[in-house]
Scaffold this active site. Structure first.
Site, PDB file in Angstrom:
ATOM      1  N   SER A  87     -10.716   2.548   0.192  1.00  0.00           N
ATOM      2  CA  SER A  87     -10.628   2.954  -1.213  1.00  0.00           C
ATOM      3  C   SER A  87     -10.922   1.742  -2.079  1.00  0.00           C
ATOM      4  CB  SER A  87      -9.220   3.470  -1.524  1.00  0.00           C
ATOM      5  OG  SER A  87      -9.016   3.625  -2.909  1.00  0.00           O
ATOM      6  N   TYR A 120       0.206   2.805  -0.806  1.00  0.00           N
ATOM      7  CA  TYR A 120      -1.226   3.112  -0.798  1.00  0.00           C
ATOM      8  C   TYR A 120      -2.045   1.855  -1.069  1.00  0.00           C
ATOM      9  CZ  TYR A 120      -5.575   5.651  -1.698  1.00  0.00           C
ATOM     10  OH  TYR A 120      -6.865   6.117  -1.656  1.00  0.00           O
TER      11      TYR A 120
END
Length: 273
Positions: A136, A149
């Site tokens: 990401s 995350y």
């Protein structure tokens, strides 16, 4: 990297980026095993592709789950040539609890390590293999609202870098995919969450750049695999953000603090669900 007639495994392939990658791989001539915790979604994705795909319910966060994916590929198509570590979760808001960290580390990082450990012996003996890490932009920048995350996506990029360096001269390729906003069920869930922290995380993504389709990410990724290019940036603007962060780290942190404050209406750093 030739994709035609290769055998690929995609984790979290029942929806979102994973499903788009499975479709793109099959469209480029690969045979694909789609793994997902949601057996129905995985089967539907495979049916949409046809004979070039099969599906299996598998938990990519466990060694047994990854082992079953590899065995399914070998049983249906042959040895795995391309492994796409796509499955991922946002995890708990804020710092979360110890159990939350165990879960997010297991799926966002250890799943990649376990797959590499299982596949590397065969790839090294054959002199070929390809690992795709779907990370990401949060791994290059950060993610507001969810420490787990942000940290695990940084770690996923770090592992992909190590893999590319350690085994790149043995015929093993690595691509690391770092998109920003993508129109997927994961982003939709963040936007509609009752928790302020999750909504702030979603808004920070949306405000940072355009929200593109999962198909766009898949096309860019397969192009990078063909070219054997490590860093895959479906949002080109992420490169400028990353360079700006490195050039002035303190300034970047200050800007991120201001963004968090503006999105939370001046409230303290959120930690709700």
């Amino acid at each position: 990297m030739q994709i035609e007639n290769k055998v690929a495994v995609v984790t979290g392939g029942g929806a979102g980026i994973g499903r788009a990658l499975a479709v793109e791989l099959a469209g480029n001539g690969a045979q694909v095993v789609i793994g997902d915790l949601d057996e129905h979604d995985a089967a539907e994705a495979a049916r949409s592709i046809g004979d070039a795909a099969t599906s299996i319910r598998a938990d990519a966060s466990t060694v047994d789950g990854v082992t079953s994916l590899i065995a399914e590929a070998e049983r249906h198509f042959g040895p795995v040539d391309i492994f796409v570590a796509n499955a991922g979760i946002v995890g708990a808001a804020g710092l979360g609890e110890s159990a939350d960290w165990d879960k997010v580390l297991a799926i966002n990082l250890r799943a990649h390590v376990n797959a590499a450990r299982l596949l590397l012996p065969g790839w090294r003996s054959r002199g070929s293999g390809y690992f795709v890490s779907v990370a990401s932009a949060a791994g290059l920048l950060t993610q507001l609202g969810a420490a787990g995350y942000a940290v695990t996506k940084h770690a996923a990029i770090g592992f992909a870098e190590w893999l590319a360096i350690a085994h790149g001269e043995e015929g093993i390729g690595v691509s690391c995919v770092c998109p920003l906003g993508v129109d997927t069920p994961l982003l939709a869930a963040m936007r509609s969450s009752s928790g302020l922290s999750r909504r702030i995380g979603a808004q920070s993504i949306i405000k940072s750049g355009s929200v593109i389709s999962a198909a766009d990410v898949a096309a860019e990724t397969i192009g990078a695999v063909r070219a054997e290019r490590f860093m895959v940036l479906p949002h080109p603007e992420v490169l400028g953000m990353f360079r700006g962060k490195g050039a002035d780290y303190d300034g970047w942190i200050a800007r991120m603090r201001r963004l968090q404050r503006s999105l939370s209406g001046g409230a303290a750093a959120p930690g709700d669900g």
